[in-house]
Design an enzyme around this catalytic site. Structure first.
Site, mmCIF file in Angstrom:
data_model
loop_
_atom_site.group_PDB
_atom_site.id
_atom_site.type_symbol
_atom_site.label_atom_id
_atom_site.label_comp_id
_atom_site.label_asym_id
_atom_site.label_seq_id
_atom_site.Cartn_x
_atom_site.Cartn_y
_atom_site.Cartn_z
ATOM 1 N N GLU A 242 -11.064 30.351 25.501
ATOM 2 C CA GLU A 242 -11.734 31.651 25.596
ATOM 3 C C GLU A 242 -11.089 32.708 24.713
ATOM 4 O O GLU A 242 -9.885 32.709 24.510
ATOM 5 C CB GLU A 242 -11.627 32.166 27.038
ATOM 6 C CG GLU A 242 -12.392 31.333 28.021
ATOM 7 C CD GLU A 242 -12.059 31.721 29.464
ATOM 8 O OE1 GLU A 242 -11.759 32.902 29.723
ATOM 9 O OE2 GLU A 242 -12.084 30.835 30.317
ATOM 10 N N CYS B 13 1.326 29.825 37.632
ATOM 11 C CA CYS B 13 1.284 31.085 38.396
ATOM 12 C C CYS B 13 0.170 31.009 39.458
ATOM 13 O O CYS B 13 -0.954 30.563 39.175
ATOM 14 C CB CYS B 13 1.044 32.273 37.476
ATOM 15 S SG CYS B 13 2.351 32.500 36.255
ATOM 16 N N CYS C 65 -2.565 25.596 30.781
ATOM 17 C CA CYS C 65 -1.231 26.181 30.844
ATOM 18 C C CYS C 65 -0.417 25.418 31.881
ATOM 19 O O CYS C 65 -0.962 24.938 32.871
ATOM 20 C CB CYS C 65 -1.342 27.645 31.257
ATOM 21 S SG CYS C 65 0.235 28.517 31.315
ATOM 22 N N CYS D 266 -8.416 39.381 22.613
ATOM 23 C CA CYS D 266 -7.447 38.722 23.470
ATOM 24 C C CYS D 266 -7.625 37.237 23.221
ATOM 25 O O CYS D 266 -8.687 36.678 23.502
ATOM 26 C CB CYS D 266 -7.736 39.074 24.924
ATOM 27 S SG CYS D 266 -6.697 38.191 26.086
ATOM 28 N N CYS E 36 -8.503 35.954 32.278
ATOM 29 C CA CYS E 36 -8.183 34.669 31.640
ATOM 30 C C CYS E 36 -8.535 33.423 32.399
ATOM 31 O O CYS E 36 -8.229 33.278 33.549
ATOM 32 C CB CYS E 36 -6.722 34.507 31.261
ATOM 33 S SG CYS E 36 -5.544 35.640 31.788
ATOM 34 N N CYS F 166 -3.440 32.691 38.829
ATOM 35 C CA CYS F 166 -4.065 32.587 37.502
ATOM 36 C C CYS F 166 -5.000 31.387 37.391
ATOM 37 O O CYS F 166 -4.636 30.265 37.753
ATOM 38 C CB CYS F 166 -2.971 32.495 36.447
ATOM 39 S SG CYS F 166 -3.606 32.404 34.768
HETATM 40 N N1 SAH Z 1 1.120 33.331 29.837
HETATM 41 C C1 SAH Z 1 1.245 34.691 29.440
HETATM 42 C C2 SAH Z 1 -0.034 35.297 28.909
HETATM 43 C C3 SAH Z 1 -1.349 34.964 29.562
HETATM 44 S S1 SAH Z 1 -1.939 35.816 30.954
HETATM 45 C C4 SAH Z 1 1.788 35.515 30.588
HETATM 46 O O1 SAH Z 1 1.979 34.975 31.645
HETATM 47 O O2 SAH Z 1 2.095 36.676 30.377
HETATM 48 C C5 SAH Z 1 -2.040 37.526 30.641
HETATM 49 C C6 SAH Z 1 -1.714 38.359 31.841
HETATM 50 O O3 SAH Z 1 -2.720 38.243 32.866
HETATM 51 C C7 SAH Z 1 -0.402 37.977 32.506
HETATM 52 O O4 SAH Z 1 0.294 39.129 32.863
HETATM 53 C C8 SAH Z 1 -0.879 37.241 33.735
HETATM 54 O O5 SAH Z 1 0.118 37.206 34.731
HETATM 55 C C9 SAH Z 1 -2.090 38.052 34.103
HETATM 56 N N2 SAH Z 1 -3.024 37.409 35.026
HETATM 57 C C10 SAH Z 1 -3.329 36.112 35.158
HETATM 58 N N3 SAH Z 1 -4.232 35.919 36.128
HETATM 59 C C11 SAH Z 1 -4.511 37.129 36.634
HETATM 60 C C12 SAH Z 1 -5.364 37.590 37.668
HETATM 61 N N4 SAH Z 1 -6.106 36.757 38.386
HETATM 62 N N5 SAH Z 1 -5.403 38.921 37.920
HETATM 63 C C13 SAH Z 1 -4.648 39.772 37.191
HETATM 64 N N6 SAH Z 1 -3.832 39.403 36.214
HETATM 65 C C14 SAH Z 1 -3.749 38.092 35.930
#
Ligand code: SAH
Length: 345
Positions: free
Chosen positions: A91, A115, A111, A104, A332, A118
């Protein structure tokens, strides 16, 4: 994956063309065309026909195809789901800010960071993206939308520092004057906190903005939502951030997804302030984007506002991120996930 001309720097491309017996000026012509997002060598009209044919045979141009395109009716945000040459999908989101059009981009297919909140990590890591596949997201978003791109954030699917070498090369490509010439100051790279890689990045002294996904003021909380914290805890991470600032002079931008009942109390905000003391930082508060598969819910508006207020009063600038594209699954991994599920992948 075979050699791809679009992943090459201009000097590397020059060597290839020299090998083919071409005069010195050809490399720049080819490089410029590739970085305009052409799909065929036939579009390179200032190249001799024989060379076009030769290149097409030896180095086929890869380009992603649009699988889905969703445009927000509210704010003009456009989300692309691209199919790569091996069939995998990633995406890209185009956001229209007052300071310029920002893309973006994804850095990996899936990944492996795990987390809890995510969507990108649900199916694990499929593979890392090649430099040209990151570049292509910028190029073809620009070509398809007709909107000039001036800013890039590496905040899509994947962990950029887990694909370090390819990401560094992508940055060099997209920053090059003969290519898109996007200034490092217009680029943000987001990481979940791979400490050794943050240190490696610091040594490069790039002028980009490092965004660190902190999401919690202490290990007890961060361990429960970000497995990476078990490898590099908040103490080590914040020390790496301090050293990063020392080395580069660049203020760190932190991301903090606000999750109801998990990390959003006043005590959390105060502890955060304490731990950031003396570190020039900017805090981006993001109300959690709810992911279907997860029980985690966004904080209330009141909790977010109170959190912001405490940080601001303590001297840490904090902004509540405007959620663009909420009507089009624009956070994302959500669109890819939905598509893969529908197509049972
Ligand atoms: N892997 C990297 C970049 C990708 S995610 C990182 O972890 O920073 C980009 C941002 O979106 C990160 O801060 C991630 O923690 C956040 N993110 C992921 N899923 C999310 C969600 N459901 N709601 C809000 N932020 C989210």
């Amino acid at each position: 994956m075979s050699v791809n001309l679009k992943s090459m720097t201009l000097p590397e491309l020059s060597a290839v063309l020299k090998e083919l017996g071409q005069p010195g000026f050809r490399a720049k012509q080819v490089y410029t065309w590739l970085h305009k997002g052409v799909r065929t060598y036939e579009q390179m009209t200032n190249l001799p026909q024989t060379l076009r044919a030769q290149l097409a045979e030896r180095y086929p141009i890869c380009a992603p195809n649009v699988v889905r395109k969703q445009e927000s009716q509210k704010d003009g945000t456009i989300k692309y789901l691209w199919r790569l040459s091996d069939g995998n999908c990633v995406e890209t989101v185009l956001m229209r800010y007052h300071y310029g059009n920002t893309v973006c981009i994804s850095t990996e297919v899936g990944c492996r960071m795990g987390c809890a909140f995510c969507a990108s990590t649900l199916g694990g890591l499929v593979r890392k993206l090649e430099p040209f596949e990151m570049l292509d997201q910028v190029l073809f978003t620009q070509v398809d939308s007709g909107l000039p791109i001036s800013h890039i954030v590496l905040m899509g699917i994947g962990e950029p520092l887990d694909n370090f070498d390819n990401v560094m090369r992508f940055l060099e490509l997209v920053n090059s004057p003969e290519g898109m010439n996007i200034s490092m100051r217009h680029i943000s790279l987001s990481t979940c906190g791979l400490v050794p890689k943050i240190r490696e990045l610091a040594k490069k002294k790039l002028q980009l903005t490092l965004s660190v996904s902190l999401h919690a003021p202490k290990d007890e909380i961060r361990n429960t939502i970000m497995p990476v914290n078990k490898a590099y805890n908040t103490e080590e991470l914040l020390q790496a951030c301090r050293d990063y600032y020392e080395e580069t002079g660049r203020r760190i931008s932190f991301e903090y997804a606000m999750i109801n009942g998990v990390n959003d109390t006043e005590a959390d905000a105060r502890l955060l302030l304490k731990r950031l003391k003396g570190l020039p930082a900017h805090m981006n508060l993001i109300p959690l984007n709810h992911v279907e598969e997860s029980p985690l819910k966004p904080s209330t508006r009141a909790a977010v506002m109170r959190f912001q207020q405490i940080l601001e009063e303590g001297g840490v600038p904090a902004t509540v991120r405007r959620t663009l594209g909420g009507d089009i699954d624009a956070s994302c991994g959500q669109l890819r996930r939905k598509y893969n599920k529908e197509n049972q992948q």
